[in-house]
Scaffold this motif. Structure first.
Motif, PDB file in Angstrom:
ATOM      1  N   PRO A 137      61.858  27.557  39.559  1.00 16.63           N
ATOM      2  CA  PRO A 137      62.890  28.471  40.071  1.00 16.63           C
ATOM      3  C   PRO A 137      62.727  28.664  41.581  1.00 16.63           C
ATOM      4  O   PRO A 137      61.600  28.767  42.089  1.00 16.63           O
ATOM      5  N   ARG A 138      63.840  28.715  42.291  1.00 16.25           N
ATOM      6  CA  ARG A 138      63.789  28.893  43.739  1.00 16.25           C
ATOM      7  C   ARG A 138      63.134  30.219  44.118  1.00 16.25           C
ATOM      8  O   ARG A 138      62.554  30.358  45.197  1.00 16.25           O
ATOM      9  N   GLY A 139      63.196  31.164  43.220  1.00 18.14           N
ATOM     10  CA  GLY A 139      62.623  32.465  43.504  1.00 18.14           C
ATOM     11  C   GLY A 139      61.123  32.428  43.737  1.00 18.14           C
ATOM     12  O   GLY A 139      60.579  33.281  44.450  1.00 18.14           O
ATOM     13  N   GLN A 140      60.426  31.454  43.167  1.00 20.46           N
ATOM     14  CA  GLN A 140      58.985  31.370  43.361  1.00 20.46           C
ATOM     15  C   GLN A 140      58.657  31.063  44.823  1.00 20.46           C
ATOM     16  O   GLN A 140      57.744  31.654  45.408  1.00 20.46           O
ATOM     17  N   ALA A 143      59.537  34.136  46.890  1.00 17.21           N
ATOM     18  CA  ALA A 143      58.574  35.218  46.685  1.00 17.21           C
ATOM     19  C   ALA A 143      57.303  34.963  47.496  1.00 17.21           C
ATOM     20  O   ALA A 143      56.738  35.891  48.089  1.00 17.21           O
ATOM     21  N   GLY A 144      56.877  33.719  47.530  1.00 12.59           N
ATOM     22  CA  GLY A 144      55.697  33.381  48.311  1.00 12.59           C
ATOM     23  C   GLY A 144      55.906  33.630  49.790  1.00 12.59           C
ATOM     24  O   GLY A 144      55.037  34.175  50.483  1.00 12.59           O
ATOM     25  N   LEU A 145      57.077  33.238  50.288  1.00 18.76           N
ATOM     26  CA  LEU A 145      57.385  33.471  51.705  1.00 18.76           C
ATOM     27  C   LEU A 145      57.485  34.969  52.005  1.00 18.76           C
ATOM     28  O   LEU A 145      57.059  35.429  53.072  1.00 18.76           O
ATOM     29  N   VAL A 154      52.589  28.259  50.568  1.00 18.37           N
ATOM     30  CA  VAL A 154      53.432  28.407  49.380  1.00 18.37           C
ATOM     31  C   VAL A 154      53.293  27.172  48.491  1.00 18.37           C
ATOM     32  O   VAL A 154      53.159  27.280  47.259  1.00 18.37           O
ATOM     33  N   TYR A 155      53.333  25.989  49.121  1.00 14.70           N
ATOM     34  CA  TYR A 155      53.179  24.757  48.352  1.00 14.70           C
ATOM     35  C   TYR A 155      51.801  24.699  47.695  1.00 14.70           C
ATOM     36  O   TYR A 155      51.675  24.363  46.512  1.00 14.70           O
ATOM     37  N   ARG A 156      50.790  25.031  48.452  1.00 15.71           N
ATOM     38  CA  ARG A 156      49.420  24.892  47.946  1.00 15.71           C
ATOM     39  C   ARG A 156      49.084  25.884  46.848  1.00 15.71           C
ATOM     40  O   ARG A 156      48.454  25.524  45.837  1.00 15.71           O
ATOM     41  N   HIS A 157      49.498  27.144  47.008  1.00 16.84           N
ATOM     42  CA  HIS A 157      49.053  28.191  46.103  1.00 16.84           C
ATOM     43  C   HIS A 157      50.081  28.570  45.040  1.00 16.84           C
ATOM     44  O   HIS A 157      49.719  29.207  44.045  1.00 16.84           O
ATOM     45  N   VAL A 158      51.345  28.210  45.251  1.00 13.14           N
ATOM     46  CA  VAL A 158      52.386  28.648  44.322  1.00 13.14           C
ATOM     47  C   VAL A 158      53.067  27.468  43.635  1.00 13.14           C
ATOM     48  O   VAL A 158      53.047  27.353  42.401  1.00 13.14           O
ATOM     49  N   LEU A 159      53.671  26.591  44.426  1.00  9.92           N
ATOM     50  CA  LEU A 159      54.522  25.545  43.850  1.00  9.92           C
ATOM     51  C   LEU A 159      53.732  24.420  43.183  1.00  9.92           C
ATOM     52  O   LEU A 159      54.020  24.052  42.036  1.00  9.92           O
ATOM     53  N   LEU A 160      52.764  23.840  43.888  1.00 11.42           N
ATOM     54  CA  LEU A 160      52.060  22.683  43.339  1.00 11.42           C
ATOM     55  C   LEU A 160      51.258  23.006  42.079  1.00 11.42           C
ATOM     56  O   LEU A 160      51.278  22.208  41.123  1.00 11.42           O
TER      57      LEU A 160
END
Length: 248
Positions: A137-140, A143-145, A154-160
């Motif tokens: 979801p784009r919201g993730q 939310a990180g930002l 955001v990529y390292r800790h949330v998305l990946l």
């Protein structure tokens, strides 16, 4: 085939004209198969993750370069890529570098197969990683930002971390394919399992070559099954309910 005399002990026979046995050649080939497959997988997983992430980046130039990489390595047959790395690249480099690759580089067949297979597979891994990131979801990301993370964070800790959980099943297939695709390395002279099988059933053919081919097929089946079970165990441990790799 009705008159064929089966002999499953053929691999313990001595290779004609040598002091070695057929099973020793197969074990040597198995060792090279596992070594090149695992080495190539490390390259593919690291590089594929970076390229797949870059394909989702907001920077159009970076995303475009990553897309070009995927299209290049994914759409050229693996055997052609190995030939280019092994035979063509040394001729295109400065003479000293080319001579080193052809004459002085240790284990040139192994390193060429490792790099070629790794790059080929990395393009496929990149697509799986990109798909996993895009499925979130784009919201993730937002939310990180909003929490003050930078985009790399955001990529390292949330998305990946979430994306990898989603794409474990397709990554399992790619991991299995690395072992099967390693057989193509026989074309550049790597004495992996298929090379040894062809050598045994060709130039050094025993009286029962069918058994040798069957045993090699079973070895590949065991390798693929082992990889599948390992990845299934990892999937069960990291799955997230409600996503593709986990149950609702």
């Amino acid at each position: 085939m009705g008159n064929y005399q089966w002999n499953w002990h053929v691999i313990f026979e001595e290779v004609a004209g040598t002091n070695e046995h057929y099973y020793q050649w197969l074990l040597s080939g198995l060792g090279w198969t596992v070594a090149v497959a695992l080495s190539a997988w490390v390259i593919a997983l690291i590089l594929g993750s970076l390229i797949g992430t870059a394909r989702t980046a907001p920077n159009k130039w970076l995303a475009g370069l990553a897309t070009a990489y995927v299209e290049l390595f994914r759409n050229i047959p693996l055997i052609v890529q190995l030939f280019l790395w092994f035979f063509v690249l040394p001729e295109m480099l400065p003479q000293a570098a080319g001579d080193w690759m052809k004459q002085s580089m240790p284990l040139p067949e192994f390193f060429t197969a490792m790099v070629g297979l790794g790059l080929f597979t990395s393009a496929r891994v990149a697509e799986q990683v990109r798909t996993g990131i895009m499925a979130l979801p784009r919201g993730q990301k937002n939310a990180g930002l909003a929490m003050g993370f930078t985009l790399p964070q955001v990529y390292r800790h949330v998305l990946l971390p979430m994306a990898f959980r989603i794409v474990i099943p397709p990554l399992t297939s790619e991991f299995m394919n690395v072992f099967k695709n390693s057989a193509v390395a026989l074309a550049i002279g790597l004495t992996e399992l298929t090379f040894q099988m062809r050598q045994i059933t060709g130039e050094y053919a025993p009286s029962n070559p069918i058994e040798v081919m069957t045993i090699v097929s079973v070895i590949y089946l065991i390798l693929a099954f082992s990889v599948n079970r390992l990845m299934a165990l990892i999937e069960r441990r990291v799955r997230v309910p409600g996503y593709i790799s986990g149950g609702k």
